[in-house]
Design a protein around this motif. Structure first.
Motif, PDB file in Angstrom:
ATOM      1  N   GLU A 128      41.806  35.576  93.634  1.00  0.00           N
ATOM      2  CA  GLU A 128      43.388  35.882  93.823  1.00  0.00           C
ATOM      3  C   GLU A 128      43.697  34.534  92.990  1.00  0.00           C
ATOM      4  O   GLU A 128      44.370  35.121  91.711  1.00  0.00           O
ATOM      5  N   HIS A 129      42.684  33.652  92.126  1.00  0.00           N
ATOM      6  CA  HIS A 129      42.401  33.149  91.292  1.00  0.00           C
ATOM      7  C   HIS A 129      42.616  33.180  89.412  1.00  0.00           C
ATOM      8  O   HIS A 129      43.391  33.297  89.455  1.00  0.00           O
ATOM      9  N   HIS A 130      41.949  34.576  90.326  1.00  0.00           N
ATOM     10  CA  HIS A 130      41.642  34.884  88.107  1.00  0.00           C
ATOM     11  C   HIS A 130      42.182  35.934  88.164  1.00  0.00           C
ATOM     12  O   HIS A 130      43.225  35.656  86.509  1.00  0.00           O
ATOM     13  N   VAL A 131      43.074  36.590  88.966  1.00  0.00           N
ATOM     14  CA  VAL A 131      43.944  37.805  88.707  1.00  0.00           C
ATOM     15  C   VAL A 131      44.684  37.073  88.532  1.00  0.00           C
ATOM     16  O   VAL A 131      45.804  37.899  87.657  1.00  0.00           O
ATOM     17  N   GLU A 132      45.585  35.753  88.903  1.00  0.00           N
ATOM     18  CA  GLU A 132      46.894  34.596  87.992  1.00  0.00           C
ATOM     19  C   GLU A 132      46.815  34.922  86.721  1.00  0.00           C
ATOM     20  O   GLU A 132      47.099  34.584  85.617  1.00  0.00           O
ATOM     21  N   GLU A 133      45.396  34.349  86.713  1.00  0.00           N
ATOM     22  CA  GLU A 133      45.356  33.625  85.167  1.00  0.00           C
ATOM     23  C   GLU A 133      45.360  35.083  84.265  1.00  0.00           C
ATOM     24  O   GLU A 133      45.551  35.399  83.039  1.00  0.00           O
ATOM     25  N   LYS A 136      49.006  36.353  83.934  1.00  0.00           N
ATOM     26  CA  LYS A 136      49.599  35.350  83.670  1.00  0.00           C
ATOM     27  C   LYS A 136      49.509  34.461  81.832  1.00  0.00           C
ATOM     28  O   LYS A 136      50.065  34.535  81.332  1.00  0.00           O
ATOM     29  N   GLU A 137      48.024  34.619  81.814  1.00  0.00           N
ATOM     30  CA  GLU A 137      48.174  34.624  80.574  1.00  0.00           C
ATOM     31  C   GLU A 137      47.238  35.439  79.429  1.00  0.00           C
ATOM     32  O   GLU A 137      47.666  35.862  78.657  1.00  0.00           O
ATOM     33  N   MET A 138      45.923  36.361  79.751  1.00  0.00           N
ATOM     34  CA  MET A 138      45.435  37.182  78.573  1.00  0.00           C
ATOM     35  C   MET A 138      46.485  38.497  78.587  1.00  0.00           C
ATOM     36  O   MET A 138      46.539  38.448  77.874  1.00  0.00           O
ATOM     37  N   PHE A 139      46.935  38.902  79.722  1.00  0.00           N
ATOM     38  CA  PHE A 139      47.597  40.069  79.819  1.00  0.00           C
ATOM     39  C   PHE A 139      48.931  40.163  78.469  1.00  0.00           C
ATOM     40  O   PHE A 139      49.266  40.977  77.740  1.00  0.00           O
ATOM     41  N   PRO A 140      49.706  38.705  78.796  1.00  0.00           N
ATOM     42  CA  PRO A 140      50.559  38.552  78.201  1.00  0.00           C
ATOM     43  C   PRO A 140      50.104  39.016  76.577  1.00  0.00           C
ATOM     44  O   PRO A 140      49.910  38.773  75.736  1.00  0.00           O
ATOM     45  N   LYS A 141      48.631  37.751  76.501  1.00  0.00           N
ATOM     46  CA  LYS A 141      48.239  37.318  75.154  1.00  0.00           C
ATOM     47  C   LYS A 141      47.518  39.384  74.061  1.00  0.00           C
ATOM     48  O   LYS A 141      48.075  39.293  73.186  1.00  0.00           O
ATOM     49  N   ALA A 142      47.415  40.239  75.417  1.00  0.00           N
ATOM     50  CA  ALA A 142      47.137  41.354  74.782  1.00  0.00           C
ATOM     51  C   ALA A 142      48.370  42.075  74.292  1.00  0.00           C
ATOM     52  O   ALA A 142      47.328  43.166  73.172  1.00  0.00           O
TER      53      ALA A 142
END
Length: 172
Positions: A128-133, A136-142
């Motif tokens: 759950e923690h990993h998915v949130e990061e 919210k962070e990695m996918f938008p940057k990608a």
């Protein structure tokens, strides 16, 4: 290394042509599917050992497929796209290693063993923690990096089809 799939069922998925879904949509879909599986597990009674084993194995399989495809295909593309993503990718890789360790422990256990349910619960919380990061962070940057998400999605879908669970080292 010889591997065998111990779960025949697959997580529920909306029908999708692998070539028609971008990598982020595919990975997000995986996140939702695994979350549903964890919720189903949580709702089982302590006496539902066969169902617990089947669901836990399915969770482990889905997470193994997902993590392998991310590490081999998605993370290198994100890392290469922008040097600012190094820390995010490194942290995600460490989180995967921790999840893989728990997955290996769960696969070698049986429902009813001491700490079995606790390990599944901790795995759920870590994911759950990993998915949130990621979301919210990695996918938008990608997305911002203008990666070829369709090609990555196709490669991820193909790789996930090849991944199987490692055989537990202890026979049951």
């Amino acid at each position: 290394m010889t591997t065998t799939t111990t779960a025949k069922g697959k997580a529920p998925r909306a029908p999708q042509d692998a070539a028609s879904i971008d990598a982020i949509e595919l990975l997000t879909q995986d996140h939702r599917n695994v979350k549903e599986l964890f919720e189903k597990y949580e709702n089982l009674s302590d006496r539902s050992t066969a169902s617990k084993k089947k669901l836990a194995t399915q969770i482990c399989l889905e997470l193994t497929k997902h993590a392998t495809a991310e590490e081999e295909i998605f993370y290198p593309a994100v890392r290469e796209a922008n040097g600012d993503n190094e820390d995010l990718v490194d942290e995600a890789t460490v989180e995967h290693a921790s999840a893989k360790d728990l997955i290996a422990q769960i696969l070698e256990m049986e429902p009813g063993d001491d700490l079995y349910d606790a390990k599944v619960k901790v795995l759920s919380e870590q994911i759950e923690h990993h998915v949130e990061e990621e979301e919210k962070e990695m996918f938008p940057k990608a997305r911002k990096a203008k990666l070829d998400l369709a090609a990555l999605g196709e490669a991820i879908a193909a790789r996930k089809e090849e991944v199987e669970l490692p055989m537990p080292s202890l026979p049951h």
